[in-house]
Motif scaffolding. Structure first.
Motif, short mmCIF file in Angstrom:
data_model
loop_
_atom_site.label_atom_id
_atom_site.label_comp_id
_atom_site.label_asym_id
_atom_site.label_seq_id
_atom_site.Cartn_x
_atom_site.Cartn_y
_atom_site.Cartn_z
N GLN A 25 45.49 39.92 36.91
CA GLN A 25 45.41 41.33 36.52
C GLN A 25 46.69 42.03 36.94
OE1 GLN A 25 45.11 44.15 38.75
NE2 GLN A 25 44.85 43.02 40.67
N HIS A 26 47.11 43.00 36.11
CA HIS A 26 48.33 43.77 36.41
C HIS A 26 48.04 45.25 36.41
CE1 HIS A 26 50.78 40.18 36.35
NE2 HIS A 26 50.17 39.81 35.26
N MET A 27 46.86 45.62 36.91
CA MET A 27 46.46 47.02 36.97
C MET A 27 46.68 47.60 38.37
SD MET A 27 42.99 46.84 34.67
CE MET A 27 42.39 45.29 35.36
N GLY A 28 47.22 46.80 39.28
CA GLY A 28 47.42 47.28 40.64
C GLY A 28 46.14 47.32 41.46
N HIS A 29 45.08 46.66 40.96
CA HIS A 29 43.83 46.62 41.69
C HIS A 29 43.98 45.79 42.96
CE1 HIS A 29 41.17 47.63 37.93
NE2 HIS A 29 41.94 48.63 38.30
N ARG A 30 43.28 46.21 44.03
CA ARG A 30 43.42 45.52 45.30
C ARG A 30 42.18 44.73 45.67
NH1 ARG A 30 48.12 46.65 47.74
NH2 ARG A 30 47.71 44.50 48.43
N ALA A 31 41.17 44.72 44.81
CA ALA A 31 39.98 43.89 45.03
C ALA A 31 39.77 42.99 43.82
CB ALA A 31 38.74 44.77 45.24
N MET A 32 39.44 41.74 44.09
CA MET A 32 39.19 40.78 43.02
C MET A 32 37.98 39.94 43.38
SD MET A 32 43.04 39.69 41.80
CE MET A 32 42.50 39.04 40.21
N TYR A 33 37.26 39.50 42.34
CA TYR A 33 35.94 38.91 42.53
C TYR A 33 35.77 37.66 41.65
CZ TYR A 33 35.30 43.88 43.65
OH TYR A 33 35.45 45.15 44.15
N TRP A 34 34.97 36.73 42.14
CA TRP A 34 34.45 35.64 41.31
C TRP A 34 32.94 35.76 41.25
CZ3 TRP A 34 37.19 33.07 38.06
CH2 TRP A 34 38.51 32.70 38.33
N TYR A 35 32.42 35.68 40.01
CA TYR A 35 30.99 35.65 39.76
C TYR A 35 30.67 34.39 38.97
CZ TYR A 35 29.84 40.48 41.11
OH TYR A 35 29.62 41.63 41.81
N LYS A 36 29.43 33.91 39.13
CA LYS A 36 28.91 32.79 38.37
C LYS A 36 27.72 33.29 37.56
CE LYS A 36 26.53 28.35 39.14
NZ LYS A 36 26.11 27.38 40.17
N GLN A 37 27.66 32.92 36.28
CA GLN A 37 26.54 33.35 35.46
C GLN A 37 25.97 32.16 34.69
OE1 GLN A 37 27.35 36.29 32.37
NE2 GLN A 37 25.25 37.05 32.48
N LYS A 38 24.71 31.85 34.96
CA LYS A 38 24.00 30.85 34.21
C LYS A 38 23.39 31.52 32.97
CE LYS A 38 22.93 27.14 36.07
NZ LYS A 38 23.58 25.79 35.97
N ALA A 39 23.04 30.68 31.98
CA ALA A 39 22.51 31.21 30.73
C ALA A 39 21.25 32.05 30.96
CB ALA A 39 22.21 30.05 29.77
N LYS A 40 21.19 33.18 30.32
CA LYS A 40 20.05 34.09 30.35
C LYS A 40 19.79 34.67 31.74
CE LYS A 40 18.85 33.01 26.05
NZ LYS A 40 18.99 33.97 24.93
N TYR A 89 32.00 31.33 34.44
CA TYR A 89 32.61 31.86 35.66
C TYR A 89 33.44 33.08 35.29
CZ TYR A 89 30.79 27.91 38.11
OH TYR A 89 29.91 27.01 38.67
N LEU A 90 33.08 34.20 35.91
CA LEU A 90 33.67 35.49 35.58
C LEU A 90 34.51 36.00 36.75
CD1 LEU A 90 30.42 36.98 34.11
CD2 LEU A 90 32.53 36.73 32.80
N CYS A 91 35.67 36.50 36.40
CA CYS A 91 36.53 37.16 37.37
C CYS A 91 36.50 38.66 37.08
CB CYS A 91 37.94 36.62 37.24
SG CYS A 91 39.18 37.44 38.26
#
Lengths: 112, 105
Positions: A25-40, A89-91
């Motif tokens: 990301q190039h928005m200057g954000h200082r927090a970043m996350y990883w999420y996991k999503q299974k179907a439904k 897998y979502l960031c």
């Protein structure tokens, strides 16, 4: 630039492989996350980085290893995964934790 | 941890109809977000709304923090509004199970 870019979009890996997911990301954000999503199911938090330091690890197995090389980049290193790890897998990023997320489009991971 | 409940779980509308989605949460929070996940999996942030009311076009949201609930209003629904609507609450942004909205032409 108001985007979070994730690569690759799709990944198929064997249980003995080592692979990495990338998020930028190039928005200057200082927090970043990883999420996991299974179907439904809703997204589930895995890791939070705040000012490039790991601040939350939601008891994720050690076969998932996050890395934040700089304020714009977040990696997720994968090793010896199991078929049940197959998921989207979502960031995400935000100006600061935990306010106003912007999500990437995700990596669809299949473990065979 | 915080519990988040969304209702209804599923909603089917005709194009042009209005709807209200609800998010209840179990503890005081200073962070609440509404997201729309489209059929291709992209999550779009609709509102960051820990309290008060916000509007953006046909969408509006209200959070009553003292009573631990938030409402998302969709007016004049369109087929492109279809997808899953999630609320996410608290310091770890815990997601509810979502409301699946289907808008029929």
């Amino acid at each position: 630039d108001t985007e979070v870019t994730q690569t690759p979009k799709h990944l198929v890996m064997g249980m003995t492989n080592k692979k990495s997911l990338k998020c930028e990301q190039h928005m200057g954000h200082r927090a970043m996350y990883w999420y996991k999503q299974k179907a439904k199911k809703p997204p589930e938090l895995m890791f939070v980085y705040s000012y490039e330091k790991l601040s939350i690890n939601e008891s994720v197995p050690s076969r998932f290893s996050p890395e934040c090389p700089n304020s714009s980049l977040l990696n997720l290193h994968l090793h010896a995964l199991q078929p049940e790890d197959s998921a989207l897998y979502l960031c995400a990023s935000s100006e600061t934790h935990p306010y106003g997320y912007t999500f990437g489009s995700g990596t669809r991971l299949t473990v065979v | 941890g915080i519990q988040v409940e969304q209702s209804p779980p599923d909603l089917i509308l005709q194009e042009g109809a209005n709807s209200t989605l609800r998010c209840n949460f179990s503890d005081s929070v200073n962070n609440l977000q509404w997201f729309h996940q489209n059929p291709w999996g992209q999550l779009i942030n609709l509102f960051y709304i820990p309290s008060g009311t916000k509007q953006n076009g046909r969408l509006s949201a209200t959070t009553v923090a003292t009573e631990r609930y938030s409402l998302l209003y969709i007016s004049s629904s369109q087929t492109t509004d279809s997808g899953v609507y999630f609320c996410a609450v608290g310091g770890k942004s815990t997601f509810g199970d979502g409301t699946t909205l289907t808008v029929k032409p």
